[in-house]
Every structure is written in structure tokens, then in C-alpha cells.
Design an enzyme around this catalytic site. Structure first.
Site, PDB file in Angstrom:
ATOM      1  N   GLY A   1      41.017  31.621  44.508  1.00 50.08           N
ATOM      2  CA  GLY A   1      40.449  31.710  43.045  1.00 50.08           C
ATOM      3  C   GLY A   1      40.803  30.731  42.268  1.00 50.08           C
ATOM      4  O   GLY A   1      39.973  30.123  41.707  1.00 50.08           O
TER       5      GLY A   1
ATOM      6  N   ASP B   1      40.371  31.512  33.981  1.00 47.02           N
ATOM      7  CA  ASP B   1      39.308  31.969  34.628  1.00 47.02           C
ATOM      8  C   ASP B   1      39.306  33.688  35.044  1.00 47.02           C
ATOM      9  O   ASP B   1      38.205  34.005  35.324  1.00 47.02           O
ATOM     10  CB  ASP B   1      40.101  31.373  36.253  1.00 47.02           C
ATOM     11  CG  ASP B   1      39.945  29.824  36.273  1.00 47.02           C
ATOM     12  OD1 ASP B   1      39.286  29.237  35.375  1.00 47.02           O
ATOM     13  OD2 ASP B   1      40.383  29.477  36.982  1.00 47.02           O
TER      14      ASP B   1
ATOM     15  N   HIS C   1      45.887  30.151  35.611  1.00 51.69           N
ATOM     16  CA  HIS C   1      44.364  30.081  35.547  1.00 51.69           C
ATOM     17  C   HIS C   1      43.774  31.515  34.883  1.00 51.69           C
ATOM     18  O   HIS C   1      42.667  31.720  34.979  1.00 51.69           O
ATOM     19  CB  HIS C   1      43.651  30.206  37.199  1.00 51.69           C
ATOM     20  CG  HIS C   1      44.216  31.141  37.952  1.00 51.69           C
ATOM     21  ND1 HIS C   1      45.601  31.403  38.524  1.00 51.69           N
ATOM     22  CD2 HIS C   1      43.657  32.179  38.476  1.00 51.69           C
ATOM     23  CE1 HIS C   1      45.738  32.413  39.179  1.00 51.69           C
ATOM     24  NE2 HIS C   1      44.337  32.763  39.103  1.00 51.69           N
TER      25      HIS C   1
ATOM     26  N   HIS D   1      45.491  39.120  42.508  1.00 48.89           N
ATOM     27  CA  HIS D   1      46.589  38.329  42.329  1.00 48.89           C
ATOM     28  C   HIS D   1      47.662  38.101  43.473  1.00 48.89           C
ATOM     29  O   HIS D   1      47.470  39.253  44.047  1.00 48.89           O
ATOM     30  CB  HIS D   1      47.044  38.390  41.012  1.00 48.89           C
ATOM     31  CG  HIS D   1      46.164  37.873  39.651  1.00 48.89           C
ATOM     32  ND1 HIS D   1      46.501  38.341  38.558  1.00 48.89           N
ATOM     33  CD2 HIS D   1      45.240  37.009  39.738  1.00 48.89           C
ATOM     34  CE1 HIS D   1      45.466  37.692  37.609  1.00 48.89           C
ATOM     35  NE2 HIS D   1      44.724  36.929  38.488  1.00 48.89           N
TER      36      HIS D   1
ATOM     37  N   ASP E   1      36.942  32.172  42.002  1.00 56.97           N
ATOM     38  CA  ASP E   1      36.606  32.929  40.818  1.00 56.97           C
ATOM     39  C   ASP E   1      35.226  32.632  40.183  1.00 56.97           C
ATOM     40  O   ASP E   1      34.489  33.284  39.757  1.00 56.97           O
ATOM     41  CB  ASP E   1      37.686  32.924  39.537  1.00 56.97           C
ATOM     42  CG  ASP E   1      39.293  33.390  39.860  1.00 56.97           C
ATOM     43  OD1 ASP E   1      39.174  34.161  40.945  1.00 56.97           O
ATOM     44  OD2 ASP E   1      40.098  32.894  39.385  1.00 56.97           O
TER      45      ASP E   1
ATOM     46  N   ARG F   1      34.378  38.641  31.829  1.00 62.71           N
ATOM     47  CA  ARG F   1      33.720  38.724  30.883  1.00 62.71           C
ATOM     48  C   ARG F   1      32.370  38.722  31.568  1.00 62.71           C
ATOM     49  O   ARG F   1      31.285  39.327  31.080  1.00 62.71           O
ATOM     50  CB  ARG F   1      33.976  37.533  29.999  1.00 62.71           C
ATOM     51  CG  ARG F   1      32.696  37.378  28.948  1.00 62.71           C
ATOM     52  CD  ARG F   1      32.814  35.789  28.296  1.00 62.71           C
ATOM     53  NE  ARG F   1      31.598  35.701  27.671  1.00 62.71           N
ATOM     54  CZ  ARG F   1      30.386  35.342  28.197  1.00 62.71           C
ATOM     55  NH1 ARG F   1      30.312  35.029  29.365  1.00 62.71           N
ATOM     56  NH2 ARG F   1      29.280  34.936  27.364  1.00 62.71           N
TER      57      ARG F   1
ATOM     58  N   ASP G   1      47.498  41.253  37.702  1.00 65.61           N
ATOM     59  CA  ASP G   1      48.857  41.808  37.146  1.00 65.61           C
ATOM     60  C   ASP G   1      48.949  41.466  35.565  1.00 65.61           C
ATOM     61  O   ASP G   1      49.073  40.221  35.550  1.00 65.61           O
ATOM     62  CB  ASP G   1      50.020  41.163  38.055  1.00 65.61           C
ATOM     63  CG  ASP G   1      51.157  41.750  37.761  1.00 65.61           C
ATOM     64  OD1 ASP G   1      51.316  42.345  36.659  1.00 65.61           O
ATOM     65  OD2 ASP G   1      52.152  41.395  38.419  1.00 65.61           O
TER      66      ASP G   1
END
Length: 152
Positions: free
Chosen positions: A66, A101, A98, A19, A71, A107, A91
Site C-alpha cells: 500500500g 492515500d 500514508h 492496515h 493503494d 474517495r 484502523d
């Protein structure tokens, strides 16, 4: 669901994501571990890849930013079993437009059982593992029946 074994190669395929307020932290972490990372195949999203490349001189395969789809590109590479490690300095205190995302990426990494580090400490443990420079067998979901149109 059945599981099958797959093999992570000796040269790991590593995705680097950070990030905005973690990009410098990731670039510094990469500099600290340059001697290990230079023997791996590195992918990175947009600005993160540029920051790492400038800070370290490491070769980084660039993907989209991203929020612009990077991503998802990384998620697709994980699902295709063409990534072995995800180093994602995010963070948890910063709200992200997002955020779905981010959750989807974490996941899919869990679904496909790849190693994930989300901060410098966990990344230090991961990169210093004796498994980083050896082949490593791990289990992944076996979707062959699903892909063939059968359910089990």
C-alpha cells in the site's frame, strides 16, 4: 455531471486491503468466506495478499505494498472500472503516515460508486448479498465530454 450505467460481472473483481494490525482480521474473514471468494477474482496489496493466500489458499493477484503504490494501483483499477468491490480493513484509531492515500482510495471508490466494506461487519453484509453472484447494474460518472475536451 451525467451518470451512465455500467455492469458488474457475475464474477466480481474484489480488492483486499488491510492496515498492519488488521491483516490477520482480514485473513480470518477471507477464510470464513472462502467458499464465496474462491469464485471471485481477488487483488490485494503486498503483505495483505500474501497473508490471505497463506491463510486460505485462495488465488490472489498481487499488487505493490500500500505505502509503496499499491493503494494507487487499486485506485487506478477502480477509475478504469476494472474493480467492483473494495474490502479495506483499516484502523480508524491508528495514525498512518500514508493517511492521504487511504482517503484518496476511499474517495475514488465513492466517485466510481463501487461497493466498499471497511470492517468485518460491513464485509459480511456485502459478501452475503444475493448480488455477489449475479450481474449488477450500477451508475458511474460519465466523463466522455470531459475526455473529449468539452465541458458541460
Amino acid at each position: 455531471m451525467k451518470l451512465t450505467e455500467t455492469l458488474a460481472p457475475t464474477q466480481k473483481r474484489i480488492a483486499l486491503v488491510a492496515h498492519d494490525n488488521m491483516k490477520e482480521t482480514l485473513a480470518s474473514w477471507c477464510q470464513k468466506h472462502k467458499s464465496v471468494l474462491e469464485n471471485q477474482c481477488l487483488f490485494a496489496t503486498g503483505t495483505t495478499g500474501q497473508r490471505v493466500k497463506v491463510a486460505t489458499g485462495l488465488e490472489v493477484i498481487p499488487l505493490l505494498s500500500g505505502p509503496m503504490g499499491g493503494d494507487q494501483q487499486i485506485g487506478a483499477k477502480i477509475a478504469e472500472q476494472s474493480l467492483d468491490i473494495l474490502i479495506f480493513f483499516w484502523d480508524p484509531l491508528e495514525s498512518m503516515p500514508h493517511d492521504p492515500d487511504v482517503k484518496a482510495l476511499l474517495r475514488i471508490a465513492a466517485v466510481w460508486n463501487i461497493a466498499v466494506a471497511c470492517n468485518p461487519t460491513s464485509a459480511d453484509y456485502l459478501i452475503s448479498s444475493p448480488l455477489i453472484n449475479t450481474e449488477y447494474a450500477y451508475r458511474v460518472p460519465d466523463y466522455s465530454a470531459y475526455a473529449a475536451g468539452r465541458s458541460e
